[in-house]
Design a protein around this motif. Structure first.
Motif, PDB file in Angstrom:
ATOM      1  N   VAL A  82       0.879  -1.170   0.000  1.00 58.35           N
ATOM      2  CA  VAL A  82       0.000   0.000   0.000  1.00 58.35           C
ATOM      3  C   VAL A  82       0.917   1.220   0.000  1.00 58.35           C
ATOM      4  CG1 VAL A  82      -1.685   1.326   1.314  1.00 58.35           C
ATOM      5  CG2 VAL A  82      -1.858  -1.167   1.219  1.00 58.35           C
ATOM      6  N   SER A  83       0.767   2.085  -0.981  1.00 57.54           N
ATOM      7  CA  SER A  83       1.665   3.236  -1.092  1.00 57.54           C
ATOM      8  C   SER A  83       1.194   4.432  -0.282  1.00 57.54           C
ATOM      9  CB  SER A  83       1.810   3.649  -2.568  1.00 57.54           C
ATOM     10  OG  SER A  83       0.543   4.005  -3.105  1.00 57.54           O
ATOM     11  N   ASN A  84      -0.122   4.468   0.020  1.00 57.81           N
ATOM     12  CA  ASN A  84      -0.663   5.629   0.729  1.00 57.81           C
ATOM     13  C   ASN A  84      -1.946   5.219   1.441  1.00 57.81           C
ATOM     14  OD1 ASN A  84      -1.018   8.271   1.557  1.00 57.81           O
ATOM     15  ND2 ASN A  84      -0.629   9.144  -0.466  1.00 57.81           N
ATOM     16  N   SER A  85      -2.044   5.520   2.725  1.00 58.15           N
ATOM     17  CA  SER A  85      -3.257   5.245   3.504  1.00 58.15           C
ATOM     18  C   SER A  85      -3.727   6.527   4.176  1.00 58.15           C
ATOM     19  CB  SER A  85      -2.988   4.210   4.603  1.00 58.15           C
ATOM     20  OG  SER A  85      -2.788   2.930   4.076  1.00 58.15           O
ATOM     21  N   TYR A  86      -5.003   6.862   3.961  1.00 56.11           N
ATOM     22  CA  TYR A  86      -5.639   7.956   4.686  1.00 56.11           C
ATOM     23  C   TYR A  86      -6.679   7.341   5.617  1.00 56.11           C
ATOM     24  CZ  TYR A  86      -3.837  11.057   0.990  1.00 56.11           C
ATOM     25  OH  TYR A  86      -3.034  11.740   0.107  1.00 56.11           O
ATOM     26  N   GLY A  87      -6.683   7.723   6.873  1.00 53.04           N
ATOM     27  CA  GLY A  87      -7.638   7.136   7.797  1.00 53.04           C
ATOM     28  C   GLY A  87      -8.207   8.118   8.797  1.00 53.04           C
ATOM     29  N   ILE A  88      -9.400   7.797   9.276  1.00 52.48           N
ATOM     30  CA  ILE A  88     -10.056   8.533  10.355  1.00 52.48           C
ATOM     31  C   ILE A  88     -10.526   7.503  11.378  1.00 52.48           C
ATOM     32  CG2 ILE A  88     -12.063   9.913  11.009  1.00 52.48           C
ATOM     33  CD1 ILE A  88     -11.890  11.264   8.282  1.00 52.48           C
ATOM     34  N   ALA A  89     -10.226   7.742  12.634  1.00 53.11           N
ATOM     35  CA  ALA A  89     -10.605   6.811  13.691  1.00 53.11           C
ATOM     36  C   ALA A  89     -11.423   7.523  14.771  1.00 53.11           C
ATOM     37  CB  ALA A  89      -9.358   6.179  14.309  1.00 53.11           C
ATOM     38  N   TYR A  90     -12.468   6.864  15.218  1.00 57.30           N
ATOM     39  CA  TYR A  90     -13.251   7.317  16.370  1.00 57.30           C
ATOM     40  C   TYR A  90     -13.045   6.279  17.469  1.00 57.30           C
ATOM     41  CZ  TYR A  90     -15.620  10.792  13.474  1.00 57.30           C
ATOM     42  OH  TYR A  90     -15.908  11.867  12.667  1.00 57.30           O
ATOM     43  N   VAL A  91     -11.965   6.429  18.215  1.00 56.10           N
ATOM     44  CA  VAL A  91     -11.586   5.438  19.230  1.00 56.10           C
ATOM     45  C   VAL A  91     -11.215   6.080  20.565  1.00 56.10           C
ATOM     46  CG1 VAL A  91     -10.888   3.606  17.627  1.00 56.10           C
ATOM     47  CG2 VAL A  91      -9.254   5.420  18.210  1.00 56.10           C
ATOM     48  N   VAL A  92     -11.364   7.395  20.677  1.00 51.78           N
ATOM     49  CA  VAL A  92     -11.070   8.108  21.924  1.00 51.78           C
ATOM     50  C   VAL A  92     -12.382   8.427  22.625  1.00 51.78           C
ATOM     51  CG1 VAL A  92     -10.099  10.192  22.958  1.00 51.78           C
ATOM     52  CG2 VAL A  92      -8.936   9.099  21.026  1.00 51.78           C
ATOM     53  N   PRO A  93     -12.598   7.942  23.852  1.00 45.95           N
ATOM     54  CA  PRO A  93     -13.857   8.211  24.564  1.00 45.95           C
ATOM     55  C   PRO A  93     -14.102   9.703  24.780  1.00 45.95           C
ATOM     56  CG  PRO A  93     -12.661   6.402  25.604  1.00 45.95           C
ATOM     57  CD  PRO A  93     -11.722   7.017  24.602  1.00 45.95           C
TER      58      PRO A  93
ATOM     59  N   LYS B  49     -12.083   4.190   9.458  1.00 46.79           N
ATOM     60  CA  LYS B  49     -12.432   4.177   8.045  1.00 46.79           C
ATOM     61  C   LYS B  49     -11.326   4.893   7.284  1.00 46.79           C
ATOM     62  CE  LYS B  49     -15.259   8.420   8.230  1.00 46.79           C
ATOM     63  NZ  LYS B  49     -16.592   8.997   7.946  1.00 46.79           N
ATOM     64  N   GLY B  50     -11.225   4.626   5.973  1.00 50.49           N
ATOM     65  CA  GLY B  50     -10.171   5.299   5.227  1.00 50.49           C
ATOM     66  C   GLY B  50     -10.135   4.915   3.772  1.00 50.49           C
ATOM     67  N   ILE B  51      -9.100   5.398   3.113  1.00 51.36           N
ATOM     68  CA  ILE B  51      -8.852   5.147   1.689  1.00 51.36           C
ATOM     69  C   ILE B  51      -7.413   4.695   1.539  1.00 51.36           C
ATOM     70  CG2 ILE B  51      -8.747   6.177  -0.619  1.00 51.36           C
ATOM     71  CD1 ILE B  51     -10.809   8.235   0.321  1.00 51.36           C
TER      72      ILE B  51
END
Length: 292
Positions: A17-28, A269-271
């Motif tokens: 994978v040359s590039n990963s963009y991500g968003i995480a909702y894991v902080v309370p 989630k991400g691309i």
């Protein structure tokens, strides 16, 4: 109750994978009934860019970009939280459900803000079947606390919890057709039923502290993410309902984020940019009680 929450998401790919963009909702979230003592999110490989900020609903949103070629991506979140059982004003619970609709109660606390959660959303259609199903509980003049609690109990009794019965894109009509699903589906079903009658309801994501069966030891990493619903009351509070377990949320529930439905607040989630044709996803969660 105090908890140490560990949440690890691992992706593997059969090519770089040359590039990963991500968003995480894991902080309370910080809440009147929940204090966050610490929260850390670690991404491997190390991101070239990362940030943490509040989204539109006040959730903690972690963004990252990984530009080093990789075949494995790990997002690991660790937090320590102190959760207390929410309390509700009996007068707010006794209000008729018709007056607990934000558009019918413009003088309610933050009614204008709650309206957003009374509208249809990407994954939560307001279907005729959902409206009819909810009408059995929402009889005219009934106290809102009593009415929505009965609806929660009916969903728990009428729908089977069955892993694999649905996907993250399952629609409300499909849940009715199968009469089965998982916590996400039961939360969405609650939203659809109550929103179709004008009530404002959030989709809530987080964790539920579980206990092993008698005589069995805790298995670290064997917990899971959880989802439930919360209903706006005219005093500005939100009554948290868990139809999966047939109970109001209590001090075993760790709230991470809320939105209109799952699509607003998935854990990660991400691309990605890659020629990989196969990938795997592995998720481990542990909610461990801590002594004072």
């Amino acid at each position: 109750m105090k908890y140490r929450v560990w949440h690890r998401t691992r992706y593997t790919y059969d090519d770089d994978v040359s590039n990963s963009y991500g968003i995480a909702y894991v902080v309370p979230r910080e809440l009147p009934s929940q204090d966050v003592a610490s929260a850390d999110v670690r991404v491997v490989p190390e991101p070239s860019d990362a940030s943490r900020r509040a989204d539109h609903y006040g959730n903690v949103r972690t963004y990252f970009q990984v530009t080093d070629p990789h075949r494995e991506l790990v997002v690991e979140a660790t937090s320590e939280v102190d959760v207390r059982e929410p309390s509700y004003d009996p007068d707010a619970l006794a209000q008729s459900w018709e007056l607990a609709r934000p558009q019918a109660s413009p003088g309610g606390v933050d009614a204008w803000r709650a309206v957003d959660f009374a509208l249809p959303s990407k994954l939560v259609d307001q279907t005729p079947e959902a409206h009819a199903y909810a009408a059995t509980s929402l009889v005219p003049g009934r106290p809102v606390g009593e009415a929505v609690t009965e609806l929660m109990q009916r969903i728990h009794a009428d729908f089977e919890y069955r892993k694999g019965a649905t996907t993250v894109t399952t629609r409300i009509d499909d849940v009715f057709a199968q009469r089965a699903g998982v916590c996400q589906d039961f939360a969405h079903l609650t939203l659809s039923c109550l929103r179709s009658h004008g009530l404002a309801v959030r989709y809530v994501s987080g964790y539920l502290a579980t206990t092993p069966p008698p005589g069995r030891e805790r298995v670290v990493g064997a917990d899971a993410t959880h989802a439930w619903a919360s209903v706006w009351l005219p005093d500005g509070s939100w009554l948290a309902l868990d139809p999966t377990n047939d109970q109001w949320a209590n001090d075993r529930y760790v709230t991470v984020a809320w939105g209109r439905d799952y699509k607003d607040v998935p854990p990660v989630k991400g691309i990605i940019y890659t020629d990989a044709t196969n990938s795997t996803l592995e998720v481990q969660v542990d909610v461990m009680p801590m002594s004072d």
